[in-house]
Design a protein around this motif. Sequence first.
Motif, PDB file in Angstrom:
ATOM      1  N   VAL A 158       8.558   4.921  -4.549  1.00  0.00           N
ATOM      2  CA  VAL A 158       7.179   5.408  -4.583  1.00  0.00           C
ATOM      3  C   VAL A 158       6.599   5.394  -3.171  1.00  0.00           C
ATOM      4  CG1 VAL A 158       4.885   5.115  -5.586  1.00  0.00           C
ATOM      5  CG2 VAL A 158       6.916   4.493  -6.914  1.00  0.00           C
ATOM      6  N   HIS A 159       6.068   6.537  -2.746  1.00  0.00           N
ATOM      7  CA  HIS A 159       5.497   6.686  -1.411  1.00  0.00           C
ATOM      8  C   HIS A 159       3.990   6.913  -1.508  1.00  0.00           C
ATOM      9  CE1 HIS A 159       9.547   7.280   0.313  1.00  0.00           C
ATOM     10  NE2 HIS A 159       9.788   7.949  -0.805  1.00  0.00           N
ATOM     11  N   PRO A 160       3.228   6.387  -0.555  1.00  0.00           N
ATOM     12  CA  PRO A 160       1.790   6.703  -0.524  1.00  0.00           C
ATOM     13  C   PRO A 160       1.589   8.175  -0.172  1.00  0.00           C
ATOM     14  CG  PRO A 160       2.425   5.422   1.413  1.00  0.00           C
ATOM     15  CD  PRO A 160       3.609   5.447   0.508  1.00  0.00           C
ATOM     16  N   PRO A 161       0.380   8.707  -0.328  1.00  0.00           N
ATOM     17  CA  PRO A 161       0.136  10.124  -0.036  1.00  0.00           C
ATOM     18  C   PRO A 161       0.578  10.517   1.376  1.00  0.00           C
ATOM     19  CG  PRO A 161      -1.736   9.196  -1.185  1.00  0.00           C
ATOM     20  CD  PRO A 161      -0.829   8.045  -0.862  1.00  0.00           C
ATOM     21  N   CYS A 162       1.058  11.741   1.489  1.00  0.00           N
ATOM     22  CA  CYS A 162       1.514  12.293   2.778  1.00  0.00           C
ATOM     23  C   CYS A 162       0.967  13.710   2.900  1.00  0.00           C
ATOM     24  CB  CYS A 162       3.039  12.300   2.835  1.00  0.00           C
ATOM     25  SG  CYS A 162       3.725  13.182   4.258  1.00  0.00           S
ATOM     26  N   VAL A 163       0.414  14.062   4.068  1.00  0.00           N
ATOM     27  CA  VAL A 163      -0.190  15.388   4.231  1.00  0.00           C
ATOM     28  C   VAL A 163       0.837  16.510   4.157  1.00  0.00           C
ATOM     29  CG1 VAL A 163      -2.201  14.578   5.548  1.00  0.00           C
ATOM     30  CG2 VAL A 163      -0.091  15.214   6.764  1.00  0.00           C
ATOM     31  N   ASN A 164       2.126  16.175   4.344  1.00  0.00           N
ATOM     32  CA  ASN A 164       3.162  17.202   4.296  1.00  0.00           C
ATOM     33  C   ASN A 164       3.941  17.243   2.993  1.00  0.00           C
ATOM     34  OD1 ASN A 164       2.787  18.473   6.764  1.00  0.00           O
ATOM     35  ND2 ASN A 164       4.110  17.051   7.870  1.00  0.00           N
ATOM     36  N   ARG A 165       3.880  16.182   2.183  1.00  0.00           N
ATOM     37  CA  ARG A 165       4.700  16.132   0.969  1.00  0.00           C
ATOM     38  C   ARG A 165       3.886  16.050  -0.319  1.00  0.00           C
ATOM     39  NH1 ARG A 165       9.883  14.375   2.042  1.00  0.00           N
ATOM     40  NH2 ARG A 165      10.373  15.387   0.050  1.00  0.00           N
ATOM     41  N   SER A 166       2.679  15.538  -0.232  1.00  0.00           N
ATOM     42  CA  SER A 166       1.893  15.303  -1.449  1.00  0.00           C
ATOM     43  C   SER A 166       1.126  16.546  -1.889  1.00  0.00           C
ATOM     44  CB  SER A 166       0.904  14.156  -1.230  1.00  0.00           C
ATOM     45  OG  SER A 166       1.576  12.928  -1.076  1.00  0.00           O
ATOM     46  N   ALA A 230      -1.077   8.614   5.632  1.00  0.00           N
ATOM     47  CA  ALA A 230      -0.635   9.959   5.268  1.00  0.00           C
ATOM     48  C   ALA A 230      -0.047  10.722   6.449  1.00  0.00           C
ATOM     49  CB  ALA A 230      -1.814  10.747   4.681  1.00  0.00           C
ATOM     50  N   PHE A 231      -0.125  10.143   7.664  1.00  0.00           N
ATOM     51  CA  PHE A 231       0.463  10.786   8.855  1.00  0.00           C
ATOM     52  C   PHE A 231       1.645   9.969   9.386  1.00  0.00           C
ATOM     53  CE2 PHE A 231      -3.884  12.326   8.711  1.00  0.00           C
ATOM     54  CZ  PHE A 231      -3.752  13.667   9.010  1.00  0.00           C
ATOM     55  N   ARG A 232       2.319   9.245   8.508  1.00  0.00           N
ATOM     56  CA  ARG A 232       3.412   8.371   8.962  1.00  0.00           C
ATOM     57  C   ARG A 232       4.597   9.151   9.514  1.00  0.00           C
ATOM     58  NH1 ARG A 232       2.593   8.295   3.673  1.00  0.00           N
ATOM     59  NH2 ARG A 232       4.237   8.844   2.201  1.00  0.00           N
ATOM     60  N   PHE A 233       4.676  10.450   9.205  1.00  0.00           N
ATOM     61  CA  PHE A 233       5.760  11.269   9.751  1.00  0.00           C
ATOM     62  C   PHE A 233       5.676  11.377  11.274  1.00  0.00           C
ATOM     63  CE2 PHE A 233       2.254  14.162   9.011  1.00  0.00           C
ATOM     64  CZ  PHE A 233       2.269  14.991  10.124  1.00  0.00           C
ATOM     65  N   THR A 234       4.513  11.077  11.853  1.00  0.00           N
ATOM     66  CA  THR A 234       4.357  11.144  13.322  1.00  0.00           C
ATOM     67  C   THR A 234       4.973   9.930  14.018  1.00  0.00           C
ATOM     68  OG1 THR A 234       2.212   9.993  13.263  1.00  0.00           O
ATOM     69  CG2 THR A 234       2.183  12.404  13.042  1.00  0.00           C
ATOM     70  N   ASN A 235       5.276   8.877  13.210  1.00  0.00           N
ATOM     71  CA  ASN A 235       5.818   7.617  13.750  1.00  0.00           C
ATOM     72  C   ASN A 235       4.864   6.957  14.754  1.00  0.00           C
ATOM     73  OD1 ASN A 235       8.284   7.680  12.285  1.00  0.00           O
ATOM     74  ND2 ASN A 235       9.050   9.226  13.735  1.00  0.00           N
ATOM     75  N   ILE A 236       3.579   7.228  14.580  1.00  0.00           N
ATOM     76  CA  ILE A 236       2.547   6.605  15.424  1.00  0.00           C
ATOM     77  C   ILE A 236       1.745   5.643  14.551  1.00  0.00           C
ATOM     78  CG2 ILE A 236       0.498   7.013  16.843  1.00  0.00           C
ATOM     79  CD1 ILE A 236       1.597   9.795  17.459  1.00  0.00           C
ATOM     80  N   ASN A 237       1.491   4.458  15.070  1.00  0.00           N
ATOM     81  CA  ASN A 237       0.753   3.461  14.317  1.00  0.00           C
ATOM     82  C   ASN A 237      -0.594   4.012  13.862  1.00  0.00           C
ATOM     83  OD1 ASN A 237      -1.403   1.089  14.415  1.00  0.00           O
ATOM     84  ND2 ASN A 237       0.571   0.224  13.831  1.00  0.00           N
ATOM     85  N   LYS A 238      -1.004   3.669  12.645  1.00  0.00           N
ATOM     86  CA  LYS A 238      -2.221   4.267  12.091  1.00  0.00           C
ATOM     87  C   LYS A 238      -3.472   3.863  12.873  1.00  0.00           C
ATOM     88  CE  LYS A 238      -3.427   0.905   8.498  1.00  0.00           C
ATOM     89  NZ  LYS A 238      -3.844   0.770   7.092  1.00  0.00           N
ATOM     90  N   HIS A 239      -3.473   2.679  13.500  1.00  0.00           N
ATOM     91  CA  HIS A 239      -4.629   2.293  14.308  1.00  0.00           C
ATOM     92  C   HIS A 239      -4.761   3.200  15.530  1.00  0.00           C
ATOM     93  CE1 HIS A 239      -5.612  -1.167  11.924  1.00  0.00           C
ATOM     94  NE2 HIS A 239      -4.403  -1.674  12.059  1.00  0.00           N
ATOM     95  N   GLU A 240      -3.628   3.541  16.097  1.00  0.00           N
ATOM     96  CA  GLU A 240      -3.647   4.468  17.234  1.00  0.00           C
ATOM     97  C   GLU A 240      -4.114   5.852  16.783  1.00  0.00           C
ATOM     98  OE1 GLU A 240      -0.545   6.248  20.581  1.00  0.00           O
ATOM     99  OE2 GLU A 240      -0.086   4.353  19.552  1.00  0.00           O
ATOM    100  N   LEU A 241      -3.673   6.259  15.593  1.00  0.00           N
ATOM    101  CA  LEU A 241      -4.112   7.549  15.055  1.00  0.00           C
ATOM    102  C   LEU A 241      -5.615   7.558  14.803  1.00  0.00           C
ATOM    103  CD1 LEU A 241      -1.233   8.336  12.509  1.00  0.00           C
ATOM    104  CD2 LEU A 241      -1.652   9.453  14.708  1.00  0.00           C
TER     105      LEU A 241
END
Length: 427
Positions: A158-166, A230-241
Motif C-alpha cells: 500500500v502506497h500513499p497518494p502520488c501525483v503520478n500514479r494515484s 505525493a512527490f516522493r518520485f523526486t527523491n527530495i525530502n518533503k521538508h525541502e519540497l
Amino acid sequence: YILRHRNPGRTEEKAHPVLLSIMPETYGVMVYQEDVIKVAHHFADLDLGEADVLRRGMSGKFRSREEFQKVKDKFIDNCRRKGESDYVIFEIWEQIASFAGYAFAKGHSASYAVESYQTLFLRAYFPLEYMVAVLNNGGGFYRPEFYVHEVRMLGGTVHPPCVNRSHYANAIYGTDVFIGFGFLRELESRVVERILKERASNGSFLSLEDFLDRVLISVEQVDVLIRINAFRFTNINKHELLWKAYFFLSKGKKIDHPKLFAPKHQDFKIPELYTTHLEMAFTQLELLGFCLCSPFELLIEPPKNSRGSKDLEKYLGHHIDIYGYLVTVKNTSTHNGKRMYFATLVDQHGQVFDTVLFPPVAAKYNFRGKGIYRFYGKVVSEFGFLSIEVIKMQKQDYVQDPRYADMKTSTKVFENKKAEAKANRIS
C-alpha cells in the motif's frame, strides 16, 4: 437452528411435531418470513389472509391496529380449541413475535445467498482487486483502514497518494495499491480534477517545479500533497519540497490563468533536512485518518509479549495476556439492563481476535476510542469459535507526535528562512 443442526436427536426432542412437519428442512425452526404464515395457517388454523395480517403486524407498524389484536386472539382461541396447552401456545406465539420483526422472505434470503457466493468467489480468486473495489465503494461495516490492512495481509503493498500514479479513487497496479486523492481530507476535489486532467493531457510530472508550472494550485493545497509525500518520485525530502513550494508560491497569492511558458526558477540554498518514520506516520494519521505502518510501532513501550490470535487455541480454558488494536466495539445490554461489550481487535501479527466484557468488567473498564489495548482474560470456545472473556484491560499510550515536539523552535527557524529568501529576491 444451529444446536439442532449440530446435535442429531435434538430436533425430535425439542421440536413441536406440527412445526417439524411444517418446516422439516429447518428442523422445525422459523427461519424465513413465510414460516410465520405457515405456522399461523397450519398450527393455528388461521386463513391465509389472517396469517398475512399477522405477518405484517409483527413488523411493528401495525401492532396497535384492532385487526391485528383480533387475529392474535383468534390464534390463541383456535389453538386452545385444538387442545394445545397454554404453555405451548404462548411459547410459539413468543417465537413468532420475537422472530417476525426482522425475518427475511425466502426469495430475499436466496438472492442474498447468491450474491454472497459471487462475492466470496471474487474475494477468493481476486483478493486485492476485491478489497480495492470495496474501498472505492465506500468501505463497509469497518473503517477504511482495516480494508487497507487486509490488502497488506493479502500480499499487497500500500502506497500513499502520488501525483503520478494515484487517481481520485484507489488504484491497483499488480500488487501495488495507491491510495486515492479522495482519501485526503483537506484536498479540494477541483484540485484533483486539475491534476488528473493535466496528467492525462501532457503526461507525468517531472518535478515539483514542473507540477507547479502546469497545475493551478494554492500553496495550502500543495502543502497537503507534499506532506503526504505525493512527490516522493523526486527523491527530495518533503521538508525541502515544502521550502521550494513556499518560495515558488507566495502564500495566499493565486494565479488565475495557466502559464504559457515555463519560467526560470531561482535556485535557493536550503539546509539539509530529513523526515523520520514517526513523523510520516503521524502526518498520515492527520491527513488520511490512519497510518500505513503498524500502529504497534507508535507505542511508547513496546508490547511485553508477542501473543496473538494464533495462540488462543493453546490457551483454551486458561488465562492469556494479549495486545490488540481496536477494530470495532458493540455495546449491548443484558436482559436486566446492565451494559456489556463485544470487541474485535487486530493483534501484533495482523490477525483478528474477539473479546467479551461482561457487566462486572464493563462497569470497571471503558473503551476510550481508537488505539491499542492490553487484555488479561480467559480463552473460551463457543461452537468452535474462540474468544477472550476479559478480566482486566488497559489502553496503551502512543509516543508524542514528533512534529509538534519542538514547534516554537522550528517555526522561528522557518520564519527566519522565509524572511531571508524574501530579502534575496528583493536584492
